[in-house]
Design a protein around this motif. Structure first.
Motif, PDB file in Angstrom:
ATOM      1  N   THR A 211      82.991  43.172   1.823  1.00  0.00           N
ATOM      2  CA  THR A 211      82.977  41.720   1.989  1.00  0.00           C
ATOM      3  C   THR A 211      82.067  41.110   0.920  1.00  0.00           C
ATOM      4  O   THR A 211      81.079  41.729   0.503  1.00  0.00           O
ATOM      5  CB  THR A 211      82.489  41.307   3.387  1.00  0.00           C
ATOM      6  N   TYR A 212      82.405  39.882   0.516  1.00  0.00           N
ATOM      7  CA  TYR A 212      81.720  39.276  -0.617  1.00  0.00           C
ATOM      8  C   TYR A 212      81.518  37.777  -0.369  1.00  0.00           C
ATOM      9  O   TYR A 212      82.457  37.078   0.022  1.00  0.00           O
ATOM     10  CB  TYR A 212      82.533  39.440  -1.903  1.00  0.00           C
ATOM     11  N   GLY A 213      80.307  37.317  -0.595  1.00  0.00           N
ATOM     12  CA  GLY A 213      80.022  35.891  -0.561  1.00  0.00           C
ATOM     13  C   GLY A 213      79.958  35.374  -1.991  1.00  0.00           C
ATOM     14  O   GLY A 213      79.066  35.748  -2.755  1.00  0.00           O
ATOM     15  N   LEU A 214      80.910  34.546  -2.369  1.00  0.00           N
ATOM     16  CA  LEU A 214      81.000  34.036  -3.735  1.00  0.00           C
ATOM     17  C   LEU A 214      80.734  32.537  -3.751  1.00  0.00           C
ATOM     18  O   LEU A 214      80.999  31.834  -2.771  1.00  0.00           O
ATOM     19  CB  LEU A 214      82.397  34.301  -4.318  1.00  0.00           C
ATOM     20  N   SER A 215      80.253  32.051  -4.876  1.00  0.00           N
ATOM     21  CA  SER A 215      80.061  30.611  -5.029  1.00  0.00           C
ATOM     22  C   SER A 215      80.475  30.185  -6.426  1.00  0.00           C
ATOM     23  O   SER A 215      80.428  30.980  -7.379  1.00  0.00           O
ATOM     24  CB  SER A 215      78.600  30.212  -4.772  1.00  0.00           C
ATOM     25  N   ARG A 216      80.862  28.953  -6.530  1.00  0.00           N
ATOM     26  CA  ARG A 216      81.247  28.403  -7.833  1.00  0.00           C
ATOM     27  C   ARG A 216      80.083  28.455  -8.813  1.00  0.00           C
ATOM     28  O   ARG A 216      80.255  28.833  -9.984  1.00  0.00           O
ATOM     29  CB  ARG A 216      81.728  26.966  -7.646  1.00  0.00           C
ATOM     30  N   ASN A 217      78.888  28.100  -8.353  1.00  0.00           N
ATOM     31  CA  ASN A 217      77.725  28.093  -9.235  1.00  0.00           C
ATOM     32  C   ASN A 217      77.399  29.491  -9.754  1.00  0.00           C
ATOM     33  O   ASN A 217      77.028  29.665 -10.924  1.00  0.00           O
ATOM     34  CB  ASN A 217      76.516  27.504  -8.522  1.00  0.00           C
ATOM     35  N   ALA A 218      77.534  30.503  -8.882  1.00  0.00           N
ATOM     36  CA  ALA A 218      77.265  31.876  -9.300  1.00  0.00           C
ATOM     37  C   ALA A 218      78.241  32.308 -10.386  1.00  0.00           C
ATOM     38  O   ALA A 218      77.870  33.038 -11.320  1.00  0.00           O
ATOM     39  CB  ALA A 218      77.356  32.817  -8.110  1.00  0.00           C
ATOM     40  N   ALA A 219      79.489  31.855 -10.275  1.00  0.00           N
ATOM     41  CA  ALA A 219      80.486  32.189 -11.288  1.00  0.00           C
ATOM     42  C   ALA A 219      80.186  31.493 -12.614  1.00  0.00           C
ATOM     43  O   ALA A 219      80.256  32.106 -13.683  1.00  0.00           O
ATOM     44  CB  ALA A 219      81.877  31.810 -10.791  1.00  0.00           C
ATOM     45  N   ILE A 220      79.843  30.225 -12.543  1.00  0.00           N
ATOM     46  CA  ILE A 220      79.539  29.467 -13.762  1.00  0.00           C
ATOM     47  C   ILE A 220      78.313  30.050 -14.463  1.00  0.00           C
ATOM     48  O   ILE A 220      78.273  30.160 -15.698  1.00  0.00           O
ATOM     49  CB  ILE A 220      79.314  27.981 -13.427  1.00  0.00           C
ATOM     50  N   ASN A 221      77.317  30.452 -13.666  1.00  0.00           N
ATOM     51  CA  ASN A 221      76.085  31.017 -14.223  1.00  0.00           C
ATOM     52  C   ASN A 221      76.212  32.497 -14.578  1.00  0.00           C
ATOM     53  O   ASN A 221      75.259  33.093 -15.089  1.00  0.00           O
ATOM     54  CB  ASN A 221      74.934  30.831 -13.234  1.00  0.00           C
ATOM     55  N   ARG A 222      77.370  33.071 -14.291  1.00  0.00           N
ATOM     56  CA  ARG A 222      77.639  34.486 -14.559  1.00  0.00           C
ATOM     57  C   ARG A 222      76.643  35.387 -13.844  1.00  0.00           C
ATOM     58  O   ARG A 222      76.144  36.367 -14.402  1.00  0.00           O
ATOM     59  CB  ARG A 222      77.629  34.776 -16.056  1.00  0.00           C
ATOM     60  N   ASP A 223      76.355  35.052 -12.590  1.00  0.00           N
ATOM     61  CA  ASP A 223      75.466  35.891 -11.799  1.00  0.00           C
ATOM     62  C   ASP A 223      76.090  37.277 -11.607  1.00  0.00           C
ATOM     63  O   ASP A 223      77.315  37.441 -11.665  1.00  0.00           O
ATOM     64  CB  ASP A 223      75.200  35.259 -10.435  1.00  0.00           C
TER      65      ASP A 223
ATOM     66  N   ALA B  39      85.140  36.578   0.776  1.00  0.00           N
ATOM     67  CA  ALA B  39      86.266  37.460   0.464  1.00  0.00           C
ATOM     68  C   ALA B  39      86.156  38.753   1.256  1.00  0.00           C
ATOM     69  O   ALA B  39      85.065  39.297   1.445  1.00  0.00           O
ATOM     70  CB  ALA B  39      86.309  37.753  -1.036  1.00  0.00           C
ATOM     71  N   ILE B  40      87.307  39.252   1.710  1.00  0.00           N
ATOM     72  CA  ILE B  40      87.382  40.497   2.469  1.00  0.00           C
ATOM     73  C   ILE B  40      88.399  41.412   1.804  1.00  0.00           C
ATOM     74  O   ILE B  40      89.541  41.022   1.564  1.00  0.00           O
ATOM     75  CB  ILE B  40      87.820  40.252   3.927  1.00  0.00           C
ATOM     76  N   ARG B  41      87.986  42.628   1.526  1.00  0.00           N
ATOM     77  CA  ARG B  41      88.896  43.664   1.030  1.00  0.00           C
ATOM     78  C   ARG B  41      89.360  44.499   2.223  1.00  0.00           C
ATOM     79  O   ARG B  41      88.549  44.933   3.046  1.00  0.00           O
ATOM     80  CB  ARG B  41      88.176  44.536   0.000  1.00  0.00           C
ATOM     81  N   CYS B  42      90.652  44.734   2.323  1.00  0.00           N
ATOM     82  CA  CYS B  42      91.171  45.617   3.372  1.00  0.00           C
ATOM     83  C   CYS B  42      92.295  46.469   2.800  1.00  0.00           C
ATOM     84  O   CYS B  42      92.978  46.085   1.857  1.00  0.00           O
ATOM     85  CB  CYS B  42      91.645  44.833   4.590  1.00  0.00           C
ATOM     86  N   ASP B  43      92.464  47.654   3.381  1.00  0.00           N
ATOM     87  CA  ASP B  43      93.519  48.576   2.985  1.00  0.00           C
ATOM     88  C   ASP B  43      94.502  48.707   4.150  1.00  0.00           C
ATOM     89  O   ASP B  43      94.082  48.944   5.295  1.00  0.00           O
ATOM     90  CB  ASP B  43      92.934  49.944   2.642  1.00  0.00           C
ATOM     91  N   LEU B  44      95.779  48.556   3.855  1.00  0.00           N
ATOM     92  CA  LEU B  44      96.804  48.520   4.887  1.00  0.00           C
ATOM     93  C   LEU B  44      97.753  49.703   4.712  1.00  0.00           C
ATOM     94  O   LEU B  44      98.376  49.851   3.664  1.00  0.00           O
ATOM     95  CB  LEU B  44      97.596  47.208   4.793  1.00  0.00           C
ATOM     96  N   ARG B  45      97.841  50.516   5.735  1.00  0.00           N
ATOM     97  CA  ARG B  45      98.696  51.704   5.670  1.00  0.00           C
ATOM     98  C   ARG B  45      99.760  51.682   6.757  1.00  0.00           C
ATOM     99  O   ARG B  45      99.649  50.955   7.744  1.00  0.00           O
ATOM    100  CB  ARG B  45      97.847  52.975   5.789  1.00  0.00           C
ATOM    101  N   PHE B  46     100.777  52.511   6.556  1.00  0.00           N
ATOM    102  CA  PHE B  46     101.840  52.667   7.543  1.00  0.00           C
ATOM    103  C   PHE B  46     101.547  53.858   8.436  1.00  0.00           C
ATOM    104  O   PHE B  46     100.812  54.772   8.054  1.00  0.00           O
ATOM    105  CB  PHE B  46     103.187  52.873   6.840  1.00  0.00           C
ATOM    106  N   ALA B  47     102.154  53.848   9.621  1.00  0.00           N
ATOM    107  CA  ALA B  47     102.054  55.008  10.498  1.00  0.00           C
ATOM    108  C   ALA B  47     102.844  56.158   9.867  1.00  0.00           C
ATOM    109  O   ALA B  47     103.860  55.945   9.202  1.00  0.00           O
ATOM    110  CB  ALA B  47     102.612  54.672  11.879  1.00  0.00           C
ATOM    111  N   VAL B  48     102.370  57.370  10.071  1.00  0.00           N
ATOM    112  CA  VAL B  48     103.021  58.544   9.482  1.00  0.00           C
ATOM    113  C   VAL B  48     104.179  58.969  10.360  1.00  0.00           C
ATOM    114  O   VAL B  48     104.016  59.197  11.570  1.00  0.00           O
ATOM    115  CB  VAL B  48     102.018  59.707   9.340  1.00  0.00           C
ATOM    116  N   ASP B  49     105.346  59.096   9.756  1.00  0.00           N
ATOM    117  CA  ASP B  49     106.524  59.533  10.501  1.00  0.00           C
ATOM    118  C   ASP B  49     106.406  61.010  10.867  1.00  0.00           C
ATOM    119  O   ASP B  49     105.894  61.815  10.102  1.00  0.00           O
ATOM    120  CB  ASP B  49     107.795  59.357   9.669  1.00  0.00           C
TER     121      ASP B  49
END
Length: 223
Positions: A178-190, A50-60
Protein backbone atom coordinates in the motif's frame (compact mmCIF):
# COMPACT_ATOMS: atom_id res chain seq x y z
CA UNK A 1 0.36 20.50 -13.32
CA UNK A 2 0.63 17.21 -15.27
CA UNK A 3 3.94 18.28 -16.85
CA UNK A 4 5.37 19.10 -13.41
CA UNK A 5 4.57 15.61 -12.16
CA UNK A 6 5.63 13.63 -15.24
CA UNK A 7 9.22 12.41 -15.29
CA UNK A 8 11.60 14.16 -17.66
CA UNK A 9 13.23 12.13 -20.43
CA UNK A 10 16.42 11.85 -18.37
CA UNK A 11 14.50 10.74 -15.27
CA UNK A 12 12.52 8.20 -17.27
CA UNK A 13 15.66 6.76 -18.84
CA UNK A 14 17.20 6.37 -15.37
CA UNK A 15 14.07 4.52 -14.19
CA UNK A 16 14.09 2.35 -17.32
CA UNK A 17 17.70 1.29 -16.81
CA UNK A 18 17.14 0.58 -13.12
CA UNK A 19 14.17 -1.62 -14.00
CA UNK A 20 16.16 -3.57 -16.57
CA UNK A 21 18.87 -4.26 -14.00
CA UNK A 22 16.29 -5.46 -11.45
CA UNK A 23 13.48 -7.02 -13.50
CA UNK A 24 15.16 -7.94 -16.79
CA UNK A 25 13.78 -6.97 -20.23
CA UNK A 26 11.04 -4.35 -20.02
CA UNK A 27 8.10 -3.44 -22.24
CA UNK A 28 8.78 0.23 -22.98
CA UNK A 29 5.18 0.93 -24.02
CA UNK A 30 3.76 -0.44 -20.77
CA UNK A 31 6.28 1.42 -18.62
CA UNK A 32 5.65 4.70 -20.43
CA UNK A 33 1.90 4.31 -19.96
CA UNK A 34 2.31 3.46 -16.26
CA UNK A 35 4.37 6.59 -15.60
CA UNK A 36 1.99 8.79 -17.60
CA UNK A 37 -1.07 7.29 -15.92
CA UNK A 38 0.32 7.88 -12.42
CA UNK A 39 1.07 11.50 -13.32
CA UNK A 40 -2.44 11.92 -14.66
CA UNK A 41 -4.00 10.50 -11.47
CA UNK A 42 -1.96 12.84 -9.27
CA UNK A 43 -2.69 15.82 -11.51
CA UNK A 44 -6.40 15.27 -10.90
CA UNK A 45 -6.23 14.07 -7.26
CA UNK A 46 -3.79 15.71 -4.81
CA UNK A 47 -3.82 12.84 -2.28
CA UNK A 48 -3.91 9.24 -3.46
CA UNK A 49 -3.96 5.88 -1.68
CA UNK A 50 -2.77 2.97 -3.84
CA UNK A 51 -3.18 -0.76 -3.23
CA UNK A 52 -1.32 -3.52 -5.06
CA UNK A 53 -3.10 -6.88 -5.23
CA UNK A 54 -2.50 -10.14 -7.08
CA UNK A 55 -5.50 -12.00 -8.46
CA UNK A 56 -5.37 -15.71 -9.21
CA UNK A 57 -7.77 -18.37 -10.42
CA UNK A 58 -8.74 -21.52 -8.57
CA UNK A 59 -6.71 -24.54 -9.68
CA UNK A 60 -8.68 -27.05 -11.71
CA UNK A 61 -8.62 -30.70 -10.68
CA UNK A 62 -7.70 -33.28 -13.32
CA UNK A 63 -11.13 -34.85 -13.71
CA UNK A 64 -14.54 -33.28 -14.09
CA UNK A 65 -16.57 -33.26 -10.89
CA UNK A 66 -19.93 -31.41 -10.94
CA UNK A 67 -19.63 -30.87 -7.19
CA UNK A 68 -16.42 -28.89 -7.66
CA UNK A 69 -17.45 -25.25 -8.08
CA UNK A 70 -14.09 -24.32 -9.56
CA UNK A 71 -15.23 -25.92 -12.84
CA UNK A 72 -17.77 -23.10 -12.99
CA UNK A 73 -15.28 -20.28 -12.50
CA UNK A 74 -15.22 -17.69 -15.25
CA UNK A 75 -11.72 -17.25 -16.68
CA UNK A 76 -12.52 -15.29 -19.84
CA UNK A 77 -10.68 -12.03 -20.68
CA UNK A 78 -13.57 -9.91 -19.35
CA UNK A 79 -12.85 -11.10 -15.80
CA UNK A 80 -10.79 -8.02 -14.98
CA UNK A 81 -13.63 -5.76 -16.16
CA UNK A 82 -16.12 -7.67 -13.99
CA UNK A 83 -13.76 -7.35 -11.05
CA UNK A 84 -13.58 -3.57 -11.36
CA UNK A 85 -17.31 -3.16 -11.90
CA UNK A 86 -18.03 -5.18 -8.76
CA UNK A 87 -15.53 -3.14 -6.74
CA UNK A 88 -16.91 0.15 -8.03
CA UNK A 89 -20.44 -0.96 -7.16
CA UNK A 90 -19.40 -1.72 -3.57
CA UNK A 91 -17.64 1.63 -3.26
CA UNK A 92 -20.67 3.50 -4.58
CA UNK A 93 -22.86 1.71 -2.02
CA UNK A 94 -20.42 2.59 0.77
CA UNK A 95 -20.30 6.19 -0.49
CA UNK A 96 -24.08 6.39 -0.22
CA UNK A 97 -24.20 4.78 3.23
CA UNK A 98 -21.78 7.40 4.51
CA UNK A 99 -23.92 10.22 3.07
CA UNK A 100 -21.18 11.46 0.75
CA UNK A 101 -22.39 13.62 -2.11
CA UNK A 102 -21.97 12.77 -5.76
CA UNK A 103 -20.10 9.71 -6.97
CA UNK A 104 -16.60 8.59 -5.93
CA UNK A 105 -14.02 10.14 -8.31
CA UNK A 106 -11.88 7.00 -8.12
CA UNK A 107 -10.86 4.10 -8.15
CA UNK A 108 -8.56 4.18 -11.10
CA UNK A 109 -6.43 1.16 -11.91
CA UNK A 110 -3.58 -0.40 -13.87
CA UNK A 111 -3.38 -4.14 -14.49
CA UNK A 112 -1.13 -6.67 -16.16
CA UNK A 113 -1.60 -10.34 -17.01
CA UNK A 114 1.12 -12.92 -16.47
CA UNK A 115 1.68 -16.66 -16.66
CA UNK A 116 4.04 -18.75 -14.55
CA UNK A 117 4.03 -22.50 -13.97
CA UNK A 118 0.37 -22.61 -12.85
CA UNK A 119 -2.49 -23.84 -15.02
CA UNK A 120 -3.97 -20.37 -15.42
CA UNK A 121 -2.55 -16.92 -15.92
CA UNK A 122 -2.93 -14.36 -13.13
CA UNK A 123 -3.29 -10.61 -12.76
CA UNK A 124 -1.41 -7.92 -10.92
CA UNK A 125 -3.50 -4.82 -10.22
CA UNK A 126 -2.67 -1.40 -8.78
CA UNK A 127 -5.74 0.42 -7.49
CA UNK A 128 -5.79 4.18 -6.91
CA UNK A 129 -8.22 5.73 -4.40
CA UNK A 130 -8.88 9.26 -3.19
CA UNK A 131 -7.01 9.27 0.13
CA UNK A 132 -9.53 11.61 1.74
CA UNK A 133 -12.11 8.84 1.28
CA UNK A 134 -10.04 5.66 1.63
CA UNK A 135 -6.62 5.43 3.24
CA UNK A 136 -6.38 1.89 4.66
CA UNK A 137 -6.50 -1.68 3.39
CA UNK A 138 -8.11 -2.92 6.59
CA UNK A 139 -8.21 -6.39 8.12
CA UNK A 140 -9.14 -8.53 5.12
CA UNK A 141 -8.93 -11.72 7.22
CA UNK A 142 -12.29 -10.81 8.77
CA UNK A 143 -14.78 -12.07 6.20
CA UNK A 144 -17.50 -9.75 7.49
CA UNK A 145 -15.20 -6.74 7.69
CA UNK A 146 -16.22 -3.42 6.18
CA UNK A 147 -12.92 -2.47 4.60
CA UNK A 148 -11.22 -2.21 1.23
CA UNK A 149 -9.37 -5.51 1.50
CA UNK A 150 -12.63 -7.41 1.94
CA UNK A 151 -14.27 -5.45 -0.90
CA UNK A 152 -11.43 -6.43 -3.22
CA UNK A 153 -11.75 -10.09 -2.23
CA UNK A 154 -15.51 -10.01 -2.78
CA UNK A 155 -15.08 -8.31 -6.15
CA UNK A 156 -12.67 -10.96 -7.42
CA UNK A 157 -14.89 -13.82 -6.22
CA UNK A 158 -17.81 -12.14 -7.95
CA UNK A 159 -15.82 -11.81 -11.18
CA UNK A 160 -14.99 -15.52 -11.07
CA UNK A 161 -18.54 -16.51 -10.06
CA UNK A 162 -17.09 -18.32 -7.04
CA UNK A 163 -18.44 -18.01 -3.49
CA UNK A 164 -16.93 -15.68 -0.92
CA UNK A 165 -15.28 -16.18 1.59
CA UNK A 166 -14.37 -19.72 0.49
CA UNK A 167 -12.22 -18.33 -2.32
CA UNK A 168 -11.03 -15.10 -0.71
CA UNK A 169 -7.51 -16.60 -0.66
CA UNK A 170 -7.30 -16.14 -4.43
CA UNK A 171 -6.52 -12.48 -3.71
CA UNK A 172 -3.02 -11.83 -2.39
CA UNK A 173 -1.90 -8.55 -0.84
CA UNK A 174 1.92 -8.31 -0.98
CA UNK A 175 3.99 -7.05 1.92
CA UNK A 176 4.35 -3.27 1.79
CA UNK A 177 1.79 -3.21 -1.02
CA UNK A 178 0.00 0.00 0.00
CA UNK A 179 1.20 3.50 -0.83
CA UNK A 180 0.29 7.00 0.27
CA UNK A 181 1.06 9.37 -2.61
CA UNK A 182 0.68 13.12 -2.94
CA UNK A 183 0.91 15.58 -5.78
CA UNK A 184 3.50 17.65 -3.92
CA UNK A 185 5.71 14.61 -3.31
CA UNK A 186 5.64 13.86 -7.03
CA UNK A 187 6.45 17.43 -8.04
CA UNK A 188 9.30 17.55 -5.51
CA UNK A 189 10.52 14.13 -6.66
CA UNK A 190 10.41 12.74 -3.15
CA UNK A 191 11.77 9.23 -2.67
CA UNK A 192 8.27 7.81 -2.12
CA UNK A 193 7.29 8.85 -5.64
CA UNK A 194 10.34 7.22 -7.23
CA UNK A 195 9.91 4.09 -5.11
CA UNK A 196 6.29 3.79 -6.17
CA UNK A 197 7.10 4.11 -9.87
CA UNK A 198 9.80 1.46 -9.52
CA UNK A 199 7.40 -0.96 -7.80
CA UNK A 200 4.73 -0.25 -10.40
CA UNK A 201 7.27 -0.89 -13.17
CA UNK A 202 7.17 -4.58 -12.19
CA UNK A 203 3.94 -4.72 -14.23
CA UNK A 204 5.96 -3.89 -17.35
CA UNK A 205 8.52 -6.69 -17.17
CA UNK A 206 8.49 -8.78 -20.30
CA UNK A 207 9.52 -12.26 -19.14
CA UNK A 208 6.18 -13.58 -17.81
CA UNK A 209 3.79 -11.97 -20.28
CA UNK A 210 1.50 -14.31 -22.23
CA UNK A 211 1.81 -14.23 -26.03
CA UNK A 212 -1.66 -15.50 -26.97
CA UNK A 213 -3.25 -12.46 -28.68
CA UNK A 214 -5.04 -11.37 -25.53
CA UNK A 215 -4.27 -8.10 -23.78
CA UNK A 216 -1.51 -8.25 -21.18
CA UNK A 217 -1.78 -4.71 -19.88
CA UNK A 218 -4.45 -2.05 -19.39
CA UNK A 219 -5.61 0.88 -17.33
CA UNK A 220 -8.80 2.78 -16.64
CA UNK A 221 -9.93 5.92 -18.40
CA UNK A 222 -9.75 9.00 -16.22
CA UNK A 223 -12.33 11.71 -16.59
Amino acid sequence: MYDEILLTNIEFEALFQKCISEYGPMNLEYLTRSVEFTAQVLAETPRVFAIRCDLRFAVDTTEYDPDQLIFMQRTDPAVITRFMESLKSQIKANHKRNNRRGVPPLPAYIWCREKDSSAHHHYHVMLFFHRDDYAYLGNYLESDGDNMGVRIQKAWCSALSLPYPEHAHLVHFPTKGTYGLSRNAAINRDKIYHDFLFRLAYFSKQSTKVMDRQRNFGCSQLR
